[in-house]
Design a protein around this motif. Structure first.
Motif, short mmCIF file in Angstrom:
data_model
loop_
_atom_site.label_atom_id
_atom_site.label_comp_id
_atom_site.label_asym_id
_atom_site.label_seq_id
_atom_site.Cartn_x
_atom_site.Cartn_y
_atom_site.Cartn_z
N ILE A 39 0.83 -1.21 0.00
CA ILE A 39 0.00 0.00 0.00
C ILE A 39 0.87 1.25 0.00
N LEU A 40 1.89 1.26 0.84
CA LEU A 40 2.75 2.44 0.96
C LEU A 40 3.55 2.70 -0.31
N VAL A 41 3.92 1.64 -1.02
CA VAL A 41 4.65 1.83 -2.28
C VAL A 41 3.78 2.56 -3.31
N SER A 42 2.51 2.19 -3.38
CA SER A 42 1.60 2.78 -4.36
C SER A 42 0.91 4.04 -3.86
N LEU A 43 0.62 4.07 -2.56
CA LEU A 43 -0.16 5.17 -1.97
C LEU A 43 0.54 5.66 -0.70
N ARG A 44 1.62 6.40 -0.88
CA ARG A 44 2.46 6.80 0.24
C ARG A 44 1.72 7.62 1.29
N GLN A 132 -7.30 2.21 -9.42
CA GLN A 132 -6.60 1.36 -10.40
C GLN A 132 -5.16 1.06 -9.97
N VAL A 133 -5.01 0.63 -8.73
CA VAL A 133 -3.68 0.29 -8.19
C VAL A 133 -3.46 -1.21 -8.41
N PRO A 134 -2.47 -1.61 -9.19
CA PRO A 134 -2.26 -3.02 -9.51
C PRO A 134 -2.06 -3.92 -8.29
N SER A 135 -1.44 -3.43 -7.23
CA SER A 135 -1.12 -4.27 -6.08
C SER A 135 -2.33 -4.71 -5.28
N VAL A 136 -3.52 -4.12 -5.56
CA VAL A 136 -4.72 -4.52 -4.82
C VAL A 136 -5.80 -5.10 -5.74
N GLN A 137 -5.47 -5.31 -6.99
CA GLN A 137 -6.46 -5.85 -7.92
C GLN A 137 -6.65 -7.35 -7.70
N VAL A 138 -7.93 -7.78 -7.68
CA VAL A 138 -8.25 -9.18 -7.42
C VAL A 138 -9.12 -9.74 -8.55
N GLU A 139 -9.31 -11.05 -8.53
CA GLU A 139 -9.96 -11.74 -9.65
C GLU A 139 -11.40 -11.29 -9.91
#
Length: 227
Positions: A39-44, A132-139
């Motif tokens: 989360i911190l990497v994408s949304l500091r 649209q943050v890739p690290s939290v996208q799910v199926e």
């Protein structure tokens, strides 16, 4: 005074189980730490919100939950969700944080809880999908986007309050409730009932919220300018 042979035997038998639980606890904490870092990497700008919650194990509760000050989690549940799909845990953590940022948990006692649960989960998941943050996208995101599109046609801007008001005046079917839960449920709201004292008060979360909402707006604007 030394323990009896029977006591020693019991301790030896219990040791493997204890070691197993310790391993589960350690792994679950690693998974949550990874989720936090993602989360911190994408949304500091979520740093203050993340440090505002104290992590606490709650074995057997089968969920992740917060009252605004403590983040309770079932280690086994965390590991099972991670095994199914690693990004689920990051998604759950971000989902839970957004409830606090929008202070959904501070309004629980004044609402129809079933409708409020559905409304706030739908609102939060809409916010996450818009980021649209890739690290939290799910199926299930594709299905979720399609469902949200339908709700936007009926409600307009999907704030928790607007969704809640719509649900109260236009009761939805049990089938639709089940579908909303399947697509948008991420955390338990069992700890949302008000208590006499909160370490992180509504006012404190409001200050955090104001900062993060501004950063979210800037983040979305910057992303749209690059598309």
């Amino acid at each position: 005074m030394k323990g009896s042979p029977d006591d020693t035997s019991k301790q030896m038998k219990n040791r493997p189980e204890q070691e197993k639980q310790e391993q589960i606890s350690a792994l679950a904490r690693q998974v949550l730490s990874l989720a936090r870092d993602n989360i911190l990497v994408s949304l500091r700008f979520f740093d203050v919100a993340l440090t505002g919650l104290i992590w606490k194990e709650a074995p057997g509760n089968g969920a992740i939950a917060t009252d605004g000050k403590v983040l309770q989690y079932d280690p086994v549940y965390i590991l099972k969700e991670y095994e199914k799909e690693p990004k689920r845990v990051t998604r759950m953590l971000l989902h839970t944080l957004l409830h606090c940022i929008f202070y959904h948990n501070f309004q629980y006692d004044k609402r129809d809880r079933e409708c409020w649960d559905l409304a706030v989960d739908l609102a939060v998941e809409n916010t996450i999908l818009e980021l649209q943050v890739p690290s939290v996208q799910v199926e299930t995101d594709r299905e979720a986007v399609a469902k949200i599109r339908v709700w936007k046609e009926d409600v307009g801007v999907l704030t928790a309050e607007r969704i809640y008001k719509y649900m109260r005046t236009n009761p939805i079917s049990d089938r639709e409730k089940q579908e909303l839960n399947r697509l948008f449920y991420r955390d338990s709201h069992a700890l949302w009932m008000p208590k006499e004292e909160l370490v992180v008060s509504k006012e404190q979360w409001q200050k955090i919220s104001e900062r993060i909402k501004a950063d979210l707006k800037a983040f979305s604007k910057a992303r749209n300018n690059t598309e």
